[in-house]
Design an enzyme around this catalytic site. Structure first.
Site, PDB file in Angstrom:
ATOM      1  N   GLY A  31      41.800 158.260 -13.269  1.00 31.49           N
ATOM      2  CA  GLY A  31      42.069 158.439 -14.698  1.00 31.49           C
ATOM      3  C   GLY A  31      40.909 159.022 -15.487  1.00 31.49           C
ATOM      4  O   GLY A  31      40.113 159.823 -14.997  1.00 31.49           O
ATOM      5  N   GLY A  87      38.251 157.573 -16.630  1.00 32.71           N
ATOM      6  CA  GLY A  87      36.941 157.151 -16.109  1.00 32.71           C
ATOM      7  C   GLY A  87      36.471 158.063 -14.991  1.00 32.71           C
ATOM      8  O   GLY A  87      35.295 158.455 -14.935  1.00 32.71           O
ATOM      9  N   TYR A 109      47.879 145.063 -26.548  1.00 32.04           N
ATOM     10  CA  TYR A 109      46.960 146.138 -26.135  1.00 32.04           C
ATOM     11  C   TYR A 109      46.281 146.749 -27.362  1.00 32.04           C
ATOM     12  O   TYR A 109      45.052 146.917 -27.397  1.00 32.04           O
ATOM     13  CB  TYR A 109      47.762 147.198 -25.373  1.00 32.04           C
ATOM     14  CG  TYR A 109      47.023 148.477 -25.067  1.00 32.04           C
ATOM     15  CD1 TYR A 109      46.043 148.519 -24.075  1.00 32.04           C
ATOM     16  CD2 TYR A 109      47.317 149.668 -25.750  1.00 32.04           C
ATOM     17  CE1 TYR A 109      45.370 149.702 -23.782  1.00 32.04           C
ATOM     18  CE2 TYR A 109      46.655 150.847 -25.464  1.00 32.04           C
ATOM     19  CZ  TYR A 109      45.686 150.869 -24.476  1.00 32.04           C
ATOM     20  OH  TYR A 109      45.023 152.040 -24.186  1.00 32.04           O
TER      21      TYR A 109
END
Ligand SMILES: NC(=O)c1ccc[n+]([C@@H]2O[C@H](COP(=O)([O-])OP(=O)(O)OC[C@H]3O[C@@H](n4cnc5c(N)ncnc54)[C@H](OP(=O)(O)O)[C@@H]3O)[C@@H](O)[C@H]2O)c1
Length: 264
Positions: A18, A20, A154
């Site tokens: 992803g 990161g 979230y």
């Protein structure tokens, strides 16, 4: 633009895939030394192999740590003494209604999304002050401000990161340390690809049609009207992590394709 990131030591939480991973790749291309992180030896090994296949000279290593476990910070403290750049990237979500989101889900999201960042910052920030240079970047989300109804927990964690980021920035006055947050919009990571594939099968549509409909119906406020590529988020992170961004501190920077309305 020369980003002056050569030999900077970087730790990125949740970075075997992803956004990161894209950041890890970007930093390595700029000559930085990167420590990636994930929950298993396999995913870390695969990510390192992939990074090295593109850049055999890359100075990259990995640390297994699962941020659902509050003791993961102790393991990191034993493995890493110091970094110049900390990217608090790891983040998990579950799409459920407020009533269906259990206390355990709330706690898990707070552990991973918020407490990982609290603990990592608490460990690395004093060391950055000591060397009088450092960068901390929090990866928040457009959801901090849009607050989709199926992502209230979230979104709450992502809003918490904005206060944490701003508060820590205020402690850096007069130093060469900066702390900022990025708010990415919908980004084409593995999760988004799976979502598009599943919806395409369920609705007997192509993935492109599903994506188009997502922006027409769900993320209507997006000005970009497409998913961002992980590299488009990573490029902003690299600049904010670089010495060139010294005048940006305590900021919440949107990389949301314009989905958050308003002039600021
Ligand atoms: N993608 C988007 O559309 C989007 C939009 C706005 C904001 N964001 C934010 O951007 C950040 C990155 O998002 P992403 O979509 O790239 O995430 P992702 O693809 O779901 O991230 C997966 C990475 O997170 C690691 N990970 C997951 N749980 C972990 C845990 N408990 N401990 C340690 N590592 C863990 C995985 O490691 P292993 O699999 O190796 O264990 C993998 O490296 C998140 O904070 C997210 O909230 C994403």
């Amino acid at each position: 633009m020369e980003l002056q990131l050569t030999n900077k030591r970087v730790f990125i939480s949740g970075s075997t895939s992803g956004i990161g991973f894209a950041m890890a790749q970007g930093f390595l291309e700029e000559g930085a030394k990167v420590i990636i992180n994930g929950r298993s030896e396999n995913t870390i090994r695969e990510a390192i192999d992939k990074l090295k296949s593109k850049n055999p000279e890359a100075d990259v290593s990995g640390i297994i740590a699962d941020f659902r476990d509050h003791k993961s910070i102790e393991f990191i403290q034993k493995q890493i003494d110091q970094v110049d750049i900390l990217i608090n990237n790891v983040g998990i979500f579950s799409s459920t209604s407020f009533q269906e989101t259990s206390d355990q889900e709330w706690e898990k999201m707070f552990q991973v999304n918020v407490m990982s960042a609290v603990r990592l910052s608490k460990y690395f920030l004093p060391k950055m002050f000591k060397q009088n240079w450092g960068r901390i970047i929090f990866i928040s989300s457009e959801c901090a401000q849009l607050v989709p109804e199926d992502l209230i927990a979230y979104s709450t964690t992502k809003a918490a990161l904005l206060s944490l980021s701003r508060g820590l920035a205020q402690t850096t006055k007069g130093s060469q340390v900066t702390v900022n947050a990025l708010l990415p919009g919908s980004t084409l990571t593995a999760g988004a690809v799976t979502f598009l594939k599943d919806q395409a099968i369920q609705q007997d549509q192509s993935e492109d049609e599903v994506a188009e409909e997502f922006f027409k119906k769900t993320r209507r406020s997006s000005l970009l009207q497409r998913f961002a590529q992980p590299k488009e988020i990573s490029d902003m992170a690299l600049f904010i992590a670089s010495p060139l961004s010294a005048a940006t501190n305590g900021a919440a920077i949107k990389v949301d394709g314009g989905s958050i309305p308003g002039i600021l």
